[in-house]
Structure formats: structure tokens, C-alpha cells
Design a protein around this motif. Structure first.
Motif, PDB file in Angstrom:
ATOM      1  N   UNK A  32       0.800  -1.222   0.000  1.00  0.00           N
ATOM      2  CA  UNK A  32       0.000   0.000   0.000  1.00  0.00           C
ATOM      3  C   UNK A  32       0.835   1.275   0.000  1.00  0.00           C
ATOM      4  N   UNK A  33       2.124   1.177   0.292  1.00  0.00           N
ATOM      5  CA  UNK A  33       2.965   2.386   0.333  1.00  0.00           C
ATOM      6  C   UNK A  33       4.010   2.414  -0.770  1.00  0.00           C
ATOM      7  N   UNK A  34       4.090   1.362  -1.548  1.00  0.00           N
ATOM      8  CA  UNK A  34       5.094   1.326  -2.620  1.00  0.00           C
ATOM      9  C   UNK A  34       4.872   2.484  -3.586  1.00  0.00           C
ATOM     10  N   UNK A  35       5.969   3.153  -3.925  1.00  0.00           N
ATOM     11  CA  UNK A  35       5.896   4.290  -4.828  1.00  0.00           C
ATOM     12  C   UNK A  35       5.590   5.600  -4.127  1.00  0.00           C
ATOM     13  N   UNK A  36       5.195   5.550  -2.866  1.00  0.00           N
ATOM     14  CA  UNK A  36       4.880   6.765  -2.112  1.00  0.00           C
ATOM     15  C   UNK A  36       5.833   6.978  -0.945  1.00  0.00           C
ATOM     16  N   UNK A  37       6.266   5.904  -0.306  1.00  0.00           N
ATOM     17  CA  UNK A  37       7.146   5.990   0.863  1.00  0.00           C
ATOM     18  C   UNK A  37       8.544   5.522   0.482  1.00  0.00           C
ATOM     19  N   UNK A  38       9.540   6.130   1.125  1.00  0.00           N
ATOM     20  CA  UNK A  38      10.924   5.727   0.921  1.00  0.00           C
ATOM     21  C   UNK A  38      11.609   5.609   2.274  1.00  0.00           C
ATOM     22  N   UNK A  39      12.187   4.447   2.526  1.00  0.00           N
ATOM     23  CA  UNK A  39      12.949   4.249   3.757  1.00  0.00           C
ATOM     24  C   UNK A  39      14.432   4.392   3.448  1.00  0.00           C
ATOM     25  N   UNK A  40      15.156   4.976   4.385  1.00  0.00           N
ATOM     26  CA  UNK A  40      16.598   5.111   4.217  1.00  0.00           C
ATOM     27  C   UNK A  40      17.242   5.130   5.596  1.00  0.00           C
ATOM     28  N   UNK A  41      18.551   4.940   5.604  1.00  0.00           N
ATOM     29  CA  UNK A  41      19.254   4.968   6.895  1.00  0.00           C
ATOM     30  C   UNK A  41      20.571   5.684   6.725  1.00  0.00           C
ATOM     31  N   UNK A  42      20.945   6.421   7.767  1.00  0.00           N
ATOM     32  CA  UNK A  42      22.206   7.159   7.802  1.00  0.00           C
ATOM     33  C   UNK A  42      23.061   6.501   8.871  1.00  0.00           C
ATOM     34  N   UNK A  43      24.093   5.779   8.428  1.00  0.00           N
ATOM     35  CA  UNK A  43      24.919   5.040   9.378  1.00  0.00           C
ATOM     36  C   UNK A  43      25.741   5.971  10.256  1.00  0.00           C
ATOM     37  N   UNK A  44      26.087   7.122   9.753  1.00  0.00           N
ATOM     38  CA  UNK A  44      26.879   8.081  10.542  1.00  0.00           C
ATOM     39  C   UNK A  44      26.048   8.685  11.675  1.00  0.00           C
ATOM     40  N   UNK A  45      24.742   8.829  11.434  1.00  0.00           N
ATOM     41  CA  UNK A  45      23.872   9.446  12.438  1.00  0.00           C
ATOM     42  C   UNK A  45      23.064   8.425  13.219  1.00  0.00           C
ATOM     43  N   UNK A  56       7.520  10.149   3.403  1.00  0.00           N
ATOM     44  CA  UNK A  56       6.161   9.787   3.003  1.00  0.00           C
ATOM     45  C   UNK A  56       5.593  10.877   2.111  1.00  0.00           C
ATOM     46  N   UNK A  57       5.187  10.499   0.909  1.00  0.00           N
ATOM     47  CA  UNK A  57       4.614  11.440  -0.043  1.00  0.00           C
ATOM     48  C   UNK A  57       3.229  10.965  -0.469  1.00  0.00           C
ATOM     49  N   UNK A  58       2.487  11.866  -1.088  1.00  0.00           N
ATOM     50  CA  UNK A  58       1.131  11.531  -1.556  1.00  0.00           C
ATOM     51  C   UNK A  58       0.330  10.846  -0.463  1.00  0.00           C
ATOM     52  N   UNK A  59       0.364  11.430   0.715  1.00  0.00           N
ATOM     53  CA  UNK A  59      -0.289  10.811   1.862  1.00  0.00           C
ATOM     54  C   UNK A  59      -1.798  10.752   1.675  1.00  0.00           C
ATOM     55  N   UNK A  60      -2.378   9.684   2.219  1.00  0.00           N
ATOM     56  CA  UNK A  60      -3.809   9.447   2.130  1.00  0.00           C
ATOM     57  C   UNK A  60      -4.393   9.364   3.537  1.00  0.00           C
ATOM     58  N   UNK A  61      -5.689   9.636   3.686  1.00  0.00           N
ATOM     59  CA  UNK A  61      -6.291   9.518   5.024  1.00  0.00           C
ATOM     60  C   UNK A  61      -6.073   8.134   5.646  1.00  0.00           C
ATOM     61  N   UNK A  62      -6.014   7.107   4.835  1.00  0.00           N
ATOM     62  CA  UNK A  62      -5.799   5.761   5.377  1.00  0.00           C
ATOM     63  C   UNK A  62      -4.378   5.531   5.883  1.00  0.00           C
ATOM     64  N   UNK A  63      -3.494   6.491   5.682  1.00  0.00           N
ATOM     65  CA  UNK A  63      -2.147   6.410   6.262  1.00  0.00           C
ATOM     66  C   UNK A  63      -2.127   6.900   7.709  1.00  0.00           C
ATOM     67  N   UNK A  64      -3.251   7.441   8.168  1.00  0.00           N
ATOM     68  CA  UNK A  64      -3.331   7.943   9.537  1.00  0.00           C
ATOM     69  C   UNK A  64      -3.102   6.813  10.533  1.00  0.00           C
ATOM     70  N   UNK A  65      -2.140   7.011  11.431  1.00  0.00           N
ATOM     71  CA  UNK A  65      -1.779   5.986  12.409  1.00  0.00           C
ATOM     72  C   UNK A  65      -0.667   6.519  13.300  1.00  0.00           C
ATOM     73  N   UNK A  66      -0.378   5.766  14.348  1.00  0.00           N
ATOM     74  CA  UNK A  66       0.850   5.993  15.093  1.00  0.00           C
ATOM     75  C   UNK A  66       1.940   5.165  14.413  1.00  0.00           C
TER      76      UNK A  66
END
Length: 126
Positions: free
Chosen positions: A62-75, A82-92
Motif C-alpha cells: 500500500x505504500x510502494x511508490x509513495x514511501x521511501x525508507x533510508x538509513x544514515x549510518x553516521x547518524x 512519506x509522499x502523496x499521503x492518504x487519510x488511510x495512512x493515519x496511524x501511530x
């Protein structure tokens, strides 16, 4: 001890964007898969995205193409853009650290994760 601190949540209109951050301490950050999960009211916690120590990534459909995960090893920080957010993305939204070190397979079940942050609320209005 291990601490995961999320930030970046908030209220946004449908179609908007947010970037979540999760700062990790007390562990060898580079050795573990880091994941993002979310839980809406009355629903079970669900997998959103995860990135393994070697850069392997997995997203829920449901998030493919809209969300991108990344990590910064130094930090010692993992992000969820998260882009093109939808009401159904509402959550903790929660970040979490997988139980096993050096696992190249991106695990998605909550029981595969040992440490969890306190969560950050994301609300998308229609």
C-alpha cells in the motif's frame, strides 16, 4: 540500553508529505534491520517498510511508490519519507530494531523485532 526516538509526525492534508526520523542509540546500528510499523485505532500493528544492514529494502504494497525508507549510518538514524499521503495512512508510526544481527533477509513480522520506539502520530486529513 537501547533507545529508539521517533520524530517528524504531524497533521497534513491528503496529498501532502512528511518525513519521519528514528534516532537509535545503545546498539550497533549498522548490524540490524530497522523497520517502520504503524497502528491505526482499532487495528493491529502493521508492517510499513524496513531496511536491512546491507541495504535490502522491503515495503508493504500500500505504500510502494509513495514511501521511501533510508538509513544514515553516521547518524544512527533511519528515515521514512512519506509522499502523496492518504487519510488511510493515519496511524501511530513506530520504528523498531530486528532481533537478529546481520540478517540480509528483510523481516516484516512484528515478533521479529525486539526494540521499539514510543511512536509518532501521523494524521492525514481529507
Amino acid at each position: 540500553q537501547v533507545q529508539l526516538v521517533e520524530s517528524g509526525g504531524g497533521l497534513v492534508q491528503a496529498g501532502g508529505s512528511l518525513r519521519l526520523s528514528c534516532a537509535a542509540s545503545g546498539l550497533t546500528f549498522s548490524s540490524y534491520t530497522m523497520g517502520w510499523f504503524r497502528q491505526a485505532p482499532g487495528k493491529e500493528r502493521e508492517f510499513v517498510a524496513a531496511v536491512a544492514w546491507n541495504g535490502n529494502i522491503k515495503y508493504t504494497d500500500s505504500v510502494k511508490g509513495r514511501f521511501t525508507i533510508s538509513r544514515d549510518y553516521a547518524k544512527n538514524t533511519v528515515y521514512l519519507e512519506m509522499k502523496s499521503l492518504k487519510p488511510e495512512d493515519t496511524a501511530v508510526y513506530y520504528c523498531a530494531t530486528a532481533r537478529r544481527k546481520w540478517n540480509a533477509i528483510v523481516v516484516i513480522a512484528p515478533f521479529e523485532y525486539e526494540y521499539w520506539g514510543q511512536g509518532t502520530q501521523v494524521t492525514v486529513s481529507s
